[in-house]
Design an enzyme around this catalytic site. Structure first.
Site, short mmCIF file in Angstrom:
data_model
loop_
_atom_site.label_atom_id
_atom_site.label_comp_id
_atom_site.label_asym_id
_atom_site.label_seq_id
_atom_site.Cartn_x
_atom_site.Cartn_y
_atom_site.Cartn_z
N LYS A 84 -28.35 -19.54 23.56
CA LYS A 84 -27.19 -19.33 22.68
C LYS A 84 -26.90 -17.84 22.46
O LYS A 84 -25.75 -17.45 22.32
CB LYS A 84 -27.38 -20.04 21.33
CG LYS A 84 -27.33 -21.57 21.49
CD LYS A 84 -26.85 -22.28 20.24
CE LYS A 84 -26.58 -23.74 20.55
NZ LYS A 84 -26.10 -24.54 19.46
N LYS B 27 -23.36 -28.99 29.68
CA LYS B 27 -23.33 -30.18 28.81
C LYS B 27 -22.00 -30.26 28.06
O LYS B 27 -21.36 -29.24 27.79
CB LYS B 27 -24.53 -30.19 27.85
CG LYS B 27 -24.43 -29.30 26.66
CD LYS B 27 -25.50 -29.70 25.63
CE LYS B 27 -25.28 -28.93 24.35
NZ LYS B 27 -25.89 -29.46 23.19
N LYS C 273 -19.14 -29.26 21.68
CA LYS C 273 -18.04 -29.10 20.71
C LYS C 273 -17.35 -27.77 20.90
O LYS C 273 -16.17 -27.64 20.65
CB LYS C 273 -18.60 -29.11 19.28
CG LYS C 273 -19.32 -30.36 18.87
CD LYS C 273 -19.58 -30.29 17.37
CE LYS C 273 -20.81 -31.06 16.99
NZ LYS C 273 -22.05 -30.25 17.08
N1 AQP Z 1 -23.69 -33.40 25.74
C1 AQP Z 1 -24.58 -34.07 25.03
N2 AQP Z 1 -25.24 -35.14 25.55
C2 AQP Z 1 -26.14 -35.82 24.79
N3 AQP Z 1 -26.46 -35.50 23.52
C3 AQP Z 1 -25.83 -34.44 22.97
N4 AQP Z 1 -25.90 -33.88 21.73
C4 AQP Z 1 -25.05 -32.83 21.68
N5 AQP Z 1 -24.41 -32.68 22.85
C5 AQP Z 1 -24.87 -33.67 23.68
C6 AQP Z 1 -26.78 -34.35 20.66
O1 AQP Z 1 -26.01 -34.48 19.48
C7 AQP Z 1 -26.83 -34.18 18.35
C8 AQP Z 1 -26.12 -33.25 17.44
O2 AQP Z 1 -25.92 -32.03 18.08
P1 AQP Z 1 -25.57 -30.74 17.25
O3 AQP Z 1 -24.24 -30.88 16.71
O4 AQP Z 1 -26.61 -30.49 16.23
O5 AQP Z 1 -25.65 -29.51 18.20
P2 AQP Z 1 -25.55 -29.29 19.72
O6 AQP Z 1 -26.62 -30.00 20.46
O7 AQP Z 1 -25.50 -27.79 19.87
O8 AQP Z 1 -24.13 -29.95 20.06
P3 AQP Z 1 -22.88 -29.31 20.70
O9 AQP Z 1 -21.82 -30.32 20.77
O10 AQP Z 1 -23.22 -28.62 21.98
O11 AQP Z 1 -22.43 -28.25 19.63
P4 AQP Z 1 -22.15 -26.72 19.79
O12 AQP Z 1 -21.05 -26.64 20.84
O13 AQP Z 1 -21.67 -26.31 18.43
O14 AQP Z 1 -23.41 -26.05 20.21
C9 AQP Z 1 -28.14 -33.62 18.89
O15 AQP Z 1 -29.15 -34.62 18.77
C10 AQP Z 1 -27.84 -33.31 20.32
O16 AQP Z 1 -28.98 -33.46 21.15
#
Ligand code: AQP
Length: 329
Positions: free
Chosen positions: A111, A193, A196
């Site tokens: 990150k 992946k 968001k």
């Molecule tokens: N692409 C994905 N496939 C499977 N699981 C996913 N998770 C996130 N993206 C995927 C799972 O969702 C839960 C919550 O995630 P989070 O919001 O705490 O943070 P993250 O993993 O950083 O999700 P994002 O969407 O990628 O957010 P940003 O873009 O803000 O960094 C977790 O259990 C995660 O594993």
């Protein structure tokens, strides 16, 4: 009863990856466990957030959890900043965890990227806050995907180090619940992946998308010119194809091998029609319910405030004991 803690960041649109990788499983766990599901807004601000968007996203994520079937009466749903114990315990853990442990965390490296010196201290200390989230409730189980395994290991290391520093068995060792959830990749690039924070809305299917948007995004999703293979061996090196078959399998509760057998030799345009129907059948009712809840923000706020009260009741005696153990009171 065993207790689960898990969290999701209010950093943007909840998407299919969040649903299949986490939220759907959380809904399935509510019958077997005492569940605490947290909208982790303190984690969200480790990267810059627009204040009014953060507030709106917190409500939207809460609506998403409820629309996916998580019952706020049987479970606790709240946003992290309402329970000050998270930040207080995180500080204690900042004084237990070692720099060397945090330096090993791959998520920080990913990150922070090349601009390490410019990353916030909060982003670096993210794992100690996550340890506090879990241990503030003495959670026994944490549902984790691949990407969070290292952080849960660190939580266990912190619990162990705290216990040994103070000669106590105070914190239990939280166990990972590996749910074998699919990692959903971007619809535009099968090596990234679904996320968001991706700039392109076409990279993800949002949980709040309506049927037309779901259909459009699946139609536009990247594929390759080959037909669908008869077994998973034929997906080698075909990241976009593997992703779409994985999504279909997860939505249909089938293995990727079963999906290959069902569509062997078909073209992607034929397969996409089926995927569109399935994705709409699963997601459109959720999107519809999220929209309904978004028109009733008072109800969503009430859920968060009730959840925070119930979370506080569990956290307060644990934090007060921590303070005694450490010698703060
Ligand atoms: N692409 C994905 N496939 C499977 N699981 C996913 N998770 C996130 N993206 C995927 C799972 O969702 C839960 C919550 O995630 P989070 O919001 O705490 O943070 P993250 O993993 O950083 O999700 P994002 O969407 O990628 O957010 P940003 O873009 O803000 O960094 C977790 O259990 C995660 O594993």
């Amino acid at each position: 009863m065993n207790r689960i803690f898990s969290g999701v960041q209010p950093t943007g649109n909840l998407h299919l990856g969040n649903y299949l990788g986490a939220i759907r499983n959380w809904a399935r766990l509510q019958d077997q466990y005492d569940c605490i599901y947290c909208v982790v807004d303190l984690h969200a601000i480790t990267t810059p957030q627009d204040p009014s968007e953060l507030r709106a996203n917190t409500r939207e994520v809460t609506a998403g959890l409820m629309a996916a079937g998580i019952d706020p009466k049987r479970n606790i749903i709240f946003n992290q900043s309402r329970v000050s114990g998270h930040a207080e315990l995180a500080w204690v853990f900042n004084c237990v965890a070692r720099l060397g442990w945090l330096n090993r965390m791959t998520q920080f490296k990913e990150k922070a990227g090349k601009h390490r010196d410019n990353a916030t201290v909060g982003l670096y200390a993210y794992p100690t806050l996550m340890a506090a989230d879990i241990l503030l409730y003495k959670a026994t189980h944490v549902p984790v995907g691949e990407d969070q395994k290292q952080h849960l290991e660190l939580t266990r290391d912190i619990a162990k180090a705290f216990n040994s520093m103070f000669g106590t068995e105070f914190f239990p060792m939280p166990e990972p619940l590996i749910l074998g959830a699919a990692r959903v990749m971007s619809l535009r690039d099968g090596s990234k992946k679904m996320s968001k924070s991706d700039d392109s809305d076409y990279s993800r299917i949002n949980m709040a998308d309506d049927a037309d948007s779901i259909a459009l995004k699946v139609r536009k999703a990247r594929t390759d010119p080959e037909p669908l293979p008869e077994s998973t061996d034929g997906l080698e090196g075909r990241t976009e194809a593997a992703n779409l078959l994985g999504i279909y399998g997860a939505l249909a509760d089938k293995t990727v091998q079963q999906v290959c057998e069902e569509f062997a030799g078909k073209s992607f345009s034929q397969f996409k029609l089926q995927l569109i129907d399935l994705a709409i059948a699963v997601l459109a009712p959720i999107g519809h319910e999220m929209k309904r809840l978004s028109e009733d923000p008072g109800h969503v706020d009430q859920v968060l405030s009730d959840g925070a009260d119930r979370a506080t009741q569990i956290a307060t005696p644990i934090l007060s004991d921590v303070k005694k153990v450490v010698g703060l009171t």
